[in-house]
Motif scaffolding. Sequence first.
Motif, mmCIF file in Angstrom:
data_model
loop_
_atom_site.group_PDB
_atom_site.id
_atom_site.type_symbol
_atom_site.label_atom_id
_atom_site.label_comp_id
_atom_site.label_asym_id
_atom_site.label_seq_id
_atom_site.Cartn_x
_atom_site.Cartn_y
_atom_site.Cartn_z
ATOM 1 N N ASP A 105 0.966 -0.868 0.150
ATOM 2 C CA ASP A 105 -0.099 0.154 -0.229
ATOM 3 C C ASP A 105 0.890 1.316 -0.034
ATOM 4 O OD1 ASP A 105 -1.467 1.972 0.336
ATOM 5 O OD2 ASP A 105 -2.952 1.038 2.283
ATOM 6 N N GLU A 106 0.165 2.522 -1.162
ATOM 7 C CA GLU A 106 1.417 3.381 -0.762
ATOM 8 C C GLU A 106 1.323 4.128 -0.102
ATOM 9 O OE1 GLU A 106 2.178 6.601 -4.377
ATOM 10 O OE2 GLU A 106 0.763 5.903 -4.621
ATOM 11 N N THR A 107 0.323 4.293 0.972
ATOM 12 C CA THR A 107 0.430 5.009 1.837
ATOM 13 C C THR A 107 1.197 3.984 2.898
ATOM 14 O OG1 THR A 107 -1.650 3.952 2.602
ATOM 15 C CG2 THR A 107 -2.400 5.884 1.203
ATOM 16 N N GLN A 108 1.590 3.342 3.052
ATOM 17 C CA GLN A 108 2.464 2.682 4.563
ATOM 18 C C GLN A 108 3.745 2.545 4.643
ATOM 19 O OE1 GLN A 108 1.138 0.502 6.729
ATOM 20 N NE2 GLN A 108 -1.486 1.947 5.750
ATOM 21 N N GLY A 109 3.600 3.182 3.248
ATOM 22 C CA GLY A 109 5.775 2.989 2.651
ATOM 23 C C GLY A 109 6.554 2.623 3.346
ATOM 24 N N GLU A 110 7.236 3.550 4.332
ATOM 25 C CA GLU A 110 8.729 2.429 4.846
ATOM 26 C C GLU A 110 8.538 0.949 6.017
ATOM 27 O OE1 GLU A 110 10.836 5.319 7.556
ATOM 28 O OE2 GLU A 110 11.516 5.367 5.945
ATOM 29 N N GLU A 111 7.121 1.507 6.129
ATOM 30 C CA GLU A 111 6.696 0.785 7.593
ATOM 31 C C GLU A 111 5.564 -0.212 7.029
ATOM 32 O OE1 GLU A 111 7.352 1.705 9.902
ATOM 33 O OE2 GLU A 111 8.421 2.842 10.371
ATOM 34 N N GLN A 112 5.473 -0.571 5.254
ATOM 35 C CA GLN A 112 5.151 -1.901 4.609
ATOM 36 C C GLN A 112 5.142 -2.949 5.429
ATOM 37 O OE1 GLN A 112 2.088 -1.942 2.364
ATOM 38 N NE2 GLN A 112 2.127 -4.054 2.258
ATOM 39 N N GLU A 113 4.711 -3.945 5.906
ATOM 40 C CA GLU A 113 4.281 -5.165 6.677
ATOM 41 C C GLU A 113 5.593 -5.979 5.124
ATOM 42 O OE1 GLU A 113 1.415 -6.413 9.384
ATOM 43 O OE2 GLU A 113 2.629 -4.896 10.724
ATOM 44 N N LEU A 114 6.047 -7.247 5.955
ATOM 45 C CA LEU A 114 6.424 -8.025 4.812
ATOM 46 C C LEU A 114 5.831 -9.348 5.854
ATOM 47 C CD1 LEU A 114 10.363 -7.111 4.163
ATOM 48 C CD2 LEU A 114 8.058 -7.040 2.665
#
Length: 330
Positions: A204-213
């Motif tokens: 999700d673009e809004t998650q930025g660097e916090e996007q979960e793997l």
Amino acid sequence: MINRSLLRIKVIQILYSYYKNKENETVELESAENELIESTDKTYELYHYFFLLIIKITDYAKRMEKKESAAGLNISKFSNNLFVQQLRKNNSLLAYFNEQKDNLDWGFATEENELYWTIQHEEQQNNLIKELYNQIKGLEEFQKYLESKETNFIEDKEIWRSILRKTISDSESLGRELEDMSIYWNDDAADVISFVSKTIRNFDETQGEEQELLPQFKDEEDLEFAKKLLKQSIYDESDYRKMISERTKNWDADRIAYLDTIIMQTALAEICNFPTIPVNVSINEYIEIAKNYSTAKSGTFINGILDAIAKELIESKKITKVVYTNTYKK
């Protein structure tokens, strides 16, 4: 990420190796369990390798921009892919590579909280990246992607899902590379690619660097499930082999694939030691493994043997399970 279906396959692979090695030397259960843990760690490593591979190909494309432009192909949309920009700053990805940097020789660097590919001393990798990039350029989806001039995050991540499906998963050169890098990787590649694709879909673009793997295991109990399955398969081998032999008296032993015996032994260990897993779930899981990893007739053969043994165990009250219905379809 590493679900129980994949863990069952790993247990069977390790059991197969365990018995083959035991023909020549004494092999301890502890060494088999350590191999199981190493195998799961390597699978999670491969998951991260594919993300770095995406970055590698993108960085190569960036270097090729001027040459491609001179040839009439504008690839700047691809080399500046928004999904990849987000990926290379992903906190979870960076943390993994920073933790593992002393153990991995993959030619990567983290600079200002971004992940990059370094090309020094990697001639084989350079050739592989170049080959994959050229194959990507030949994809119809890639040409359509470049024709659309607008920058779109969803489109940018979907092109990579197409590349994984159409190029990465079918690359024989990559397959050889993975086999050279780890004995576990070639067998794991298809499953791991599907996990990577699922992860990309959820970006999700809004998650930025916090996007979960994806975590290594969906549930902390999954690894314990695999360790217990391996242990019981070995400890109670004689009991399970006896059940199998009683149901295969009319079969020529040479006609029964050795792998089929290992699969049935593992299935019986699960049926007998995990009361919360319905019998039909266990049997269907091992039938699918047999169909994918053993002979063409193994699924039907294993279904018949396990079906008969399971019914006998339930009727004799040697195991307590939910009502059992065989749902296998040829």
